[in-house]
Design a protein around this motif. Structure first.
Motif, PDB file in Angstrom:
ATOM      1  N   SER A  11      -5.205   1.885  -1.669  1.00 47.14           N
ATOM      2  CA  SER A  11      -5.363   0.694  -2.502  1.00 47.14           C
ATOM      3  C   SER A  11      -4.002   0.212  -3.000  1.00 47.14           C
ATOM      4  O   SER A  11      -3.036   0.978  -3.063  1.00 47.14           O
ATOM      5  N   PHE A  12      -3.929  -1.055  -3.366  1.00 44.62           N
ATOM      6  CA  PHE A  12      -2.654  -1.622  -3.808  1.00 44.62           C
ATOM      7  C   PHE A  12      -2.907  -2.740  -4.811  1.00 44.62           C
ATOM      8  O   PHE A  12      -3.986  -3.319  -4.875  1.00 44.62           O
ATOM      9  N   TYR A  13      -1.872  -3.032  -5.619  1.00 47.11           N
ATOM     10  CA  TYR A  13      -1.978  -4.096  -6.615  1.00 47.11           C
ATOM     11  C   TYR A  13      -1.866  -5.463  -5.948  1.00 47.11           C
ATOM     12  O   TYR A  13      -1.164  -5.643  -4.950  1.00 47.11           O
ATOM     13  N   MET A  14      -2.563  -6.446  -6.542  1.00 52.74           N
ATOM     14  CA  MET A  14      -2.555  -7.805  -6.011  1.00 52.74           C
ATOM     15  C   MET A  14      -1.760  -8.768  -6.882  1.00 52.74           C
ATOM     16  O   MET A  14      -1.581  -9.934  -6.497  1.00 52.74           O
ATOM     17  N   ASP A  15      -1.283  -8.318  -8.043  1.00 56.77           N
ATOM     18  CA  ASP A  15      -0.622  -9.221  -8.983  1.00 56.77           C
ATOM     19  C   ASP A  15       0.592  -8.541  -9.598  1.00 56.77           C
ATOM     20  O   ASP A  15       0.710  -7.315  -9.604  1.00 56.77           O
ATOM     21  N   ASN A  16       1.504  -9.343 -10.131  1.00 59.10           N
ATOM     22  CA  ASN A  16       2.743  -8.809 -10.704  1.00 59.10           C
ATOM     23  C   ASN A  16       2.514  -7.955 -11.946  1.00 59.10           C
ATOM     24  O   ASN A  16       3.313  -7.058 -12.242  1.00 59.10           O
ATOM     25  N   ALA A  17       1.448  -8.222 -12.690  1.00 58.47           N
ATOM     26  CA  ALA A  17       1.184  -7.454 -13.912  1.00 58.47           C
ATOM     27  C   ALA A  17       0.507  -6.119 -13.611  1.00 58.47           C
ATOM     28  O   ALA A  17       0.309  -5.315 -14.521  1.00 58.47           O
TER      29      ALA A  17
ATOM     30  N   PRO B 122      -9.055  -2.649  -3.038  1.00 58.73           N
ATOM     31  CA  PRO B 122      -9.464  -1.283  -2.682  1.00 58.73           C
ATOM     32  C   PRO B 122      -8.923  -0.860  -1.330  1.00 58.73           C
ATOM     33  O   PRO B 122      -8.752  -1.677  -0.423  1.00 58.73           O
ATOM     34  N   GLY B 123      -8.640   0.429  -1.180  1.00 56.05           N
ATOM     35  CA  GLY B 123      -8.213   0.967   0.094  1.00 56.05           C
ATOM     36  C   GLY B 123      -9.406   1.252   0.992  1.00 56.05           C
ATOM     37  O   GLY B 123     -10.563   0.982   0.632  1.00 56.05           O
TER      38      GLY B 123
ATOM     39  N   SER C 113       0.854  -1.186   0.000  1.00 51.56           N
ATOM     40  CA  SER C 113       0.000   0.000   0.000  1.00 51.56           C
ATOM     41  C   SER C 113       0.888   1.234   0.000  1.00 51.56           C
ATOM     42  O   SER C 113       1.737   1.394   0.880  1.00 51.56           O
ATOM     43  N   PRO C 114       0.732   2.141  -0.963  1.00 51.90           N
ATOM     44  CA  PRO C 114       1.647   3.292  -1.046  1.00 51.90           C
ATOM     45  C   PRO C 114       1.469   4.309   0.074  1.00 51.90           C
ATOM     46  O   PRO C 114       2.417   5.045   0.385  1.00 51.90           O
ATOM     47  N   ASN C 115       0.293   4.375   0.668  1.00 48.16           N
ATOM     48  CA  ASN C 115       0.059   5.349   1.735  1.00 48.16           C
ATOM     49  C   ASN C 115      -0.676   4.690   2.896  1.00 48.16           C
ATOM     50  O   ASN C 115      -1.714   4.036   2.691  1.00 48.16           O
ATOM     51  N   GLU C 116      -0.147   4.881   4.107  1.00 48.33           N
ATOM     52  CA  GLU C 116      -0.829   4.409   5.310  1.00 48.33           C
ATOM     53  C   GLU C 116      -0.695   5.471   6.389  1.00 48.33           C
ATOM     54  O   GLU C 116       0.384   6.053   6.584  1.00 48.33           O
ATOM     55  N   LEU C 117      -1.794   5.706   7.091  1.00 51.71           N
ATOM     56  CA  LEU C 117      -1.825   6.750   8.110  1.00 51.71           C
ATOM     57  C   LEU C 117      -2.669   6.291   9.292  1.00 51.71           C
ATOM     58  O   LEU C 117      -3.755   5.743   9.114  1.00 51.71           O
TER      59      LEU C 117
ATOM     60  N   ALA D  73      -4.989  -9.314   1.853  1.00 50.40           N
ATOM     61  CA  ALA D  73      -5.101  -9.756   0.462  1.00 50.40           C
ATOM     62  C   ALA D  73      -3.751 -10.316   0.037  1.00 50.40           C
ATOM     63  O   ALA D  73      -2.812  -9.563  -0.218  1.00 50.40           O
ATOM     64  N   ASN D  74      -3.654 -11.630   0.007  1.00 48.45           N
ATOM     65  CA  ASN D  74      -2.411 -12.249  -0.449  1.00 48.45           C
ATOM     66  C   ASN D  74      -2.260 -12.059  -1.955  1.00 48.45           C
ATOM     67  O   ASN D  74      -3.247 -12.021  -2.696  1.00 48.45           O
TER      68      ASN D  74
END
Length: 786
Positions: A690-696, A702-703, A659-663, A743-744
């Protein structure tokens, strides 16, 4: 040449002095006045007295080098597990979670920047990540080393689990961030955590508490502590249980944590540590993103045949070994999925002062992890006993007229285990079928560490350290397959015998400009070898040869500043840039509970950490912990098979799971005087981007933003029997947001023509997601006895 080498070693050994004082304890119990005159009779009612004021949390790096007057060498040695000089560090003091229900580490660790938490496989099993280091791991905790009162609770294979952590036992938690293998060895690529139980003298009696609330949650706990003469001891015990907010997540767990220290002679101290955790829990099946959107809390999932939309299922062999007799699609409730684990840790430490400049510490830990985990179509069963021995010397003196501290130590740890993977078959209550595989493994680490701290001037401290370590991994994996209705057995044996040599240097510089400003810079390295079990799992989750895995290594740069203009303001900011080579990345496989691990040749982690604490008006306080992460693959080609092998260049893609941002931000007020003295509350906001779940980088989790409200009351009591009373109530997730707590990472897939499947297809990939808790009400009380 030999003579010159001996001369250098002799000169180096004489360069010795004091590490900085970094002791941060929970608020000490205030002295309580005795009433004058005859002792009053016992009475049921108690008279209120003003509460003790909570101390402010430590949110900055360790202070500049140099021992405080009267500081013992033992305290200086403890500092290496709490706040090594020059390293980015945060201490979460008990005052930050004393007046709230604290069920798990997730409730307290979010108060530190750099920390990210995700739900694991159990009520208190959380994935803890420092700077994204463990965010991609499928279960447990990796890429950081955990201590409990300085005793390691990370096993030799690098696995830690948070099941045994009840925050009520602790007075403070130290979060040490950045590559740390020079001091902590294998697996410390992200840093370290040190949980410190409350000293017996701080408890000084007996405390009983109870928390209860939504979803059948109830936690009874007890703390007993005392300091008598040369002995100080504390015992914590808790019993927590609940129904869980997701279908099939009932749990029952008991924890005991004991610490005792005896000063045998003026120069000798013995410390004993005991931790035991018993866990019985049911487990839901991780969902796909579409299943989460349909049925986040997995309701109506009694059987596979009548399951509501969005229910996760597993496919079980009717005969327990192959599909010859057919299969059955069952839900977690129907199959009886769960965990029945025990963890026992016994440690001893002997410290001997040769003189007032030299201390020798010897420490031994026995750590046994016993598991029975039917978490999907298979069950993991095994006992994992490990042994850990550490010996080191700390000496302080002068070098060229400058204060100096020298640390030198060696260590050896090993784990030998035989673990089975058995098929789960229909019948309920996790009925076991035939053996799927057996893994016999040994993990051994041994090496040396050295560290020198030199106070160049009254304002500047330099630190240099290095660690060398050899790791041996041996394993023999036997996979079983069964043909036909009779189940004719064949075996496939894969072996591994790997040795890894790793060296980790570090350099740091600390500059205290004045009483308000401190600046720090650090360059350090970390490394982490694979786990033996990683060597035998293929991308589809089946047993096979993955023995080519390599050690992951990282080189990190930290630059930071700490500003403390007065007692009301504390601000700390750190920027970091880390270069990874052969980063170990895990992703979910089609088999529930099984993860596949691979090396990404090169990646980069960079970010910013911010911690703030501001008491802007009497009784008012604002605190915040913010982390920004930007982590990308810089060299990685992924091969995906569908009839043939298709290759995809992932360079430049975001690393999934980050996740790029956490507060975490909190605004609170406590009444300091008057008839409502001791009454307070706070509002807390948690934001996870929000963050990506896969390498592609095709599918995003969702955040979310959560709001928590707390109201508490704390007062000391004037009584023959009672000392203090705490009452609190908390509403969590006030606006009842439905969000993803874990989310693995999932694997990308391709069509027969080599076209990557889009996000709409990936959203059906299961074994990834656990939902977070809906709105919950939790209340509790704690009473301290004399």
């Amino acid at each position: 040449m030999l003579g010159a080498a001996l001369s250098i070693i002799t000169c180096w050994a004489k360069a010795q002095t004091a590490l900085p004082s970094v002791t941060v304890e929970a608020p000490a119990a205030a002295a309580r006045a005795k009433p004058v005159g005859p002792k009053p009779r016992a009475r049921a009612a108690s008279v209120r007295r003003p509460p003790k004021l909570a101390t402010a949390p430590t949110v900055v790096a360790a202070p500049a080098g140099g021992a405080r007057p009267g500081e013992t060498l033992a305290a200086i040695r403890d500092g290496l597990n709490r706040a090594p000089t020059g390293q980015t560090q945060t201490t979460i003091d008990r005052s930050q979670f004393d007046n709230r229900p604290a069920f798990s580490v997730a409730d307290v660790l979010r108060d530190s920047p750099g920390i990210s938490i995700k739900q694991g496989n159990g009520p208190r099993d959380f994935g803890i990540s420092i700077r994204g280091s463990n965010a991609r791991n499928g279960f447990g905790i990796r890429n950081l080393v955990i201590f409990d009162d300085g005793f390691p609770v990370t096993q030799p294979d690098g696995l830690s689990r948070s099941d045994l952590i009840d925050p009520r036992a602790y007075g403070a938690i130290d979060v040490i961030r950045g590559p740390s293998s020079a001091l902590y060895g294998n697996y410390a690529t992200g840093g370290a955590l040190n949980f410190r139980t409350r000293p017996g003298g701080t408890i000084d009696g007996v405390e009983y508490g109870v928390d209860g609330g939504s979803f059948g949650y109830l936690n009874n706990y007890l703390a007993v502590g005392k300091k008598v003469g040369n002995f100080e001891g504390s015992l914590f015990a808790s019993d927590a249980r609940g129904d869980g907010y997701i279908g099939n997540s009932w749990f029952n767990t008991q924890t005991v944590n004991f610490l005792g220290t005896l000063q045998v002679t003026p120069d000798d101290r013995f410390t004993v540590k005991l931790i035991n955790n018993d866990l019985t829990t049911r487990l839901p099946i991780r969902s796909s993103l579409n299943q989460f959107n349909q049925n986040p809390f997995q309701q109506g999932c009694t059987t596979g045949a009548t399951a509501a939309p969005g229910c996760g299922t597993v496919t079980l062999f009717n005969n327990g070994f192959n599909s010859a007799a057919g299969t059955d699609r069952e839900t977690a409730v129907q199959a009886g999925l769960g965990r029945d684990d025990r963890r026992t840790i016994v440690g001893g430490r002997w410290e001997h002062d040769f003189d007032n400049q030299t201390t020798w510490r010897n420490q031994f830990v026995f750590d046994d992890r016993n598991i029975n985990q039917p978490t999907g179509s298979t069950s993991a069963i095994g006992d994992f006993p490990s042994y850990n021995y550490m010996s080191d010397v700390v000496r302080r003196s002068e070098l060229f007229g400058m204060d100096s501290t020298t640390y030198f130590g060696g260590f050896y740890n090993t784990l030998t285990a035989s673990s089975d993977t058995r098929n789960v078959m229909p019948g309920g209550n996790a009925t076991l079928g035939s053996l799927s595989s057996n893994l016999f493994s040994t993990t051994t680490n041994y090496g040396l560490r050295a560290r020198e701290e030199l106070k160049l001037t009254s304002a500047v401290t330099a630190v240099a350290g290095i660690g060398w370590e050899t790791t041996n991994l041996t394993g023999r994996n036997t996979a079983y397959s069964y043909a036909g209705a009779a189940g004719a057995t064949t075996t496939a044996i894969t072996t591994a015998d790997r040795q890894f040599q790793n060296t980790a240097p570090e350099l740091a510089l600390l500059y205290r400009l004045n009483s308000e400003w401190q600046f720090r810079g650090r360059v350090a390295t970390g490394y982490g070898t694979p786990q033996v079990s990683n060597l035998f799992i293929l991308p589809d989750g089946t047993s096979g040869n993955n023995t080519q895995l390599r050690t992951q290594k990282n080189l990190g740069y930290d630059v930071g500043a700490d500003w403390t203009p007065n007692n009301a303001v504390k601000l700390s900011v750190t920027g970091f840039y880390e270069f990874f080579k052969d980063e170990l990345v895990s992703q979910a496989t089609p088999l529930a509970g099984i993860s596949y691990t691979f090396n990404a040749p090169r990646s980069e982690h960079r970010g910013v950490e911010l911690a703030a604490d501001w008491k802007f008006l009497p009784g008012w306080r604002f605190s915040a912990a913010y982390t920004y992460l930007d982590e990308v693959y810089t060299e990685y080609v992924e091969n995906i098979t569908n009839g043939t092998v298709f290759s995809f260049n992932r360079a430049g893609n975001k690393i999934p799971g980050i996740s790029p941002n956490e507060l975490t931000a909190r605004l609170g007020y406590d009444q300091l005087s008057g008839p409502f003295q001791g009454l307070g509350g706070f509002v807390e906001v948690q934001w996870k981007d929000s963050f990506y779940m896969d390498n592609a980088n095709l599918l995003r989790a969702p955040g979310y933003e959560l709001v928590n409200l707390n109201l508490h009351y704390k007062t000391d009591l004037v009584s023959d029997y009672f000392k203090a009373l705490n009452l609190y109530i908390e509403v969590r997730n006030v606006f009842d947001r439905t969000y993803i707590a874990s989310a693995n990472n999932i694997a990308n897939s391709v069509t027969a023509g080599g076209i990557q499947n889009p996000a709409s297809v990936l959203a059906n990939t299961t074994n990834s997601i656990y939902a977070g808790s809906p709105r919950a009400f939790v209340a509790g009380m704690r009473i301290a006895f004399k």
